[in-house]
Design a protein around this motif. Structure first.
Motif, short mmCIF file in Angstrom:
data_model
loop_
_atom_site.label_atom_id
_atom_site.label_comp_id
_atom_site.label_asym_id
_atom_site.label_seq_id
_atom_site.Cartn_x
_atom_site.Cartn_y
_atom_site.Cartn_z
N ALA A 176 0.83 -1.20 0.00
CA ALA A 176 0.00 0.00 0.00
C ALA A 176 0.87 1.26 0.00
N ILE A 177 1.91 1.28 0.80
CA ILE A 177 2.81 2.44 0.83
C ILE A 177 3.53 2.60 -0.50
N PHE A 178 3.99 1.49 -1.06
CA PHE A 178 4.60 1.51 -2.39
C PHE A 178 3.64 2.12 -3.40
N GLY A 179 2.38 1.68 -3.39
CA GLY A 179 1.38 2.19 -4.32
C GLY A 179 1.14 3.68 -4.14
N ILE A 180 1.08 4.13 -2.89
CA ILE A 180 0.85 5.55 -2.62
C ILE A 180 2.01 6.40 -3.13
N LEU A 188 4.26 5.61 -5.50
CA LEU A 188 4.31 5.57 -6.96
C LEU A 188 3.15 6.36 -7.57
N LEU A 189 1.99 6.34 -6.93
CA LEU A 189 0.87 7.15 -7.38
C LEU A 189 1.23 8.64 -7.28
N ALA A 190 1.85 9.05 -6.18
CA ALA A 190 2.26 10.44 -6.03
C ALA A 190 3.24 10.85 -7.13
N GLN A 191 4.17 9.97 -7.47
CA GLN A 191 5.13 10.27 -8.53
C GLN A 191 4.41 10.45 -9.87
N ASN A 192 3.45 9.60 -10.17
CA ASN A 192 2.72 9.70 -11.44
C ASN A 192 1.82 10.94 -11.47
N LEU A 193 1.17 11.26 -10.36
CA LEU A 193 0.34 12.45 -10.32
C LEU A 193 1.19 13.72 -10.45
N LEU A 194 2.37 13.72 -9.86
CA LEU A 194 3.28 14.85 -10.01
C LEU A 194 3.73 14.99 -11.47
N SER A 195 4.04 13.88 -12.11
CA SER A 195 4.42 13.93 -13.53
C SER A 195 3.27 14.47 -14.37
N LEU A 196 2.06 14.00 -14.08
CA LEU A 196 0.89 14.47 -14.83
C LEU A 196 0.69 15.97 -14.61
N TYR A 197 0.88 16.44 -13.39
CA TYR A 197 0.78 17.87 -13.11
C TYR A 197 1.81 18.65 -13.94
N PHE A 198 3.04 18.17 -13.97
CA PHE A 198 4.07 18.86 -14.76
C PHE A 198 3.72 18.88 -16.24
N TYR A 199 3.18 17.76 -16.76
CA TYR A 199 2.84 17.68 -18.18
C TYR A 199 1.64 18.55 -18.55
N LEU A 200 0.71 18.74 -17.61
CA LEU A 200 -0.55 19.42 -17.96
C LEU A 200 -0.70 20.83 -17.40
N PHE A 201 -0.28 21.06 -16.16
CA PHE A 201 -0.70 22.28 -15.47
C PHE A 201 0.42 23.22 -15.03
N HIS A 202 1.63 22.74 -14.88
CA HIS A 202 2.70 23.60 -14.38
C HIS A 202 2.88 24.79 -15.33
N PRO A 203 2.93 26.02 -14.78
CA PRO A 203 2.97 27.20 -15.64
C PRO A 203 4.17 27.27 -16.59
N VAL A 204 5.30 26.74 -16.20
CA VAL A 204 6.49 26.81 -17.05
C VAL A 204 6.73 25.48 -17.77
N LEU A 205 6.71 24.39 -17.02
CA LEU A 205 7.09 23.10 -17.61
C LEU A 205 6.08 22.57 -18.62
N ALA A 206 4.79 22.80 -18.40
CA ALA A 206 3.79 22.27 -19.34
C ALA A 206 4.02 22.81 -20.75
N SER A 207 4.30 24.09 -20.87
CA SER A 207 4.54 24.65 -22.21
C SER A 207 5.89 24.20 -22.75
N TRP A 208 6.89 24.05 -21.88
CA TRP A 208 8.19 23.58 -22.34
C TRP A 208 8.10 22.14 -22.86
#
Length: 101
Positions: free
Chosen positions: A42-46, A48-68
């Motif tokens: 369960a801790i492993f899943g949490i 790894l889920l946080a890592q994937n959600l952070l990546s998704l945030y960077f790809y979609l919503f981050h003001p600088v990185l999403a456009s880059w």
């Protein structure tokens, strides 16, 4: 035409979805059996889920990185990212299949 950033976004979103299901199963098993194994999964899943959600945030919503990511990231770097994300998708799909059974 689907761009490299779109493949990465879809893969990361798919990974997050599979991790939500897996973590839910592992948490349910931990509550039922109170084993360290269930807690560890369960801790492993949490994490790894946080890592994937952070990546998704960077790809979609981050003001600088999403456009880059969408415009200026070199194709070779995208190919490396996609390989990592797709390998993780395959591994999580197999783990989900084994866990669901």
């Amino acid at each position: 035409m689907i761009g490299l950033v779109d493949i990465a976004r879809v893969s990361v979103a798919l990974n997050a979805g599979m991790l939500l299901v897996l973590t839910g199963i592992w948490l349910r098993n931990y509550r039922a059996f109170a084993s360290k194994h269930g807690l560890g999964l369960a801790i492993f899943g949490i994490v790894l889920l946080a890592q994937n959600l952070l990546s998704l945030y960077f790809y979609l919503f981050h003001p600088v990185l999403a456009s880059w990511f969408a415009t200026d990231m070199p194709p070779l770097a995208w190919q490396a990212n996609i390989v990592i994300h797709v390998f993780q998708s395959v591994a999580l799909a197999f783990l989900l299949w084994v866990t669901w059974d």
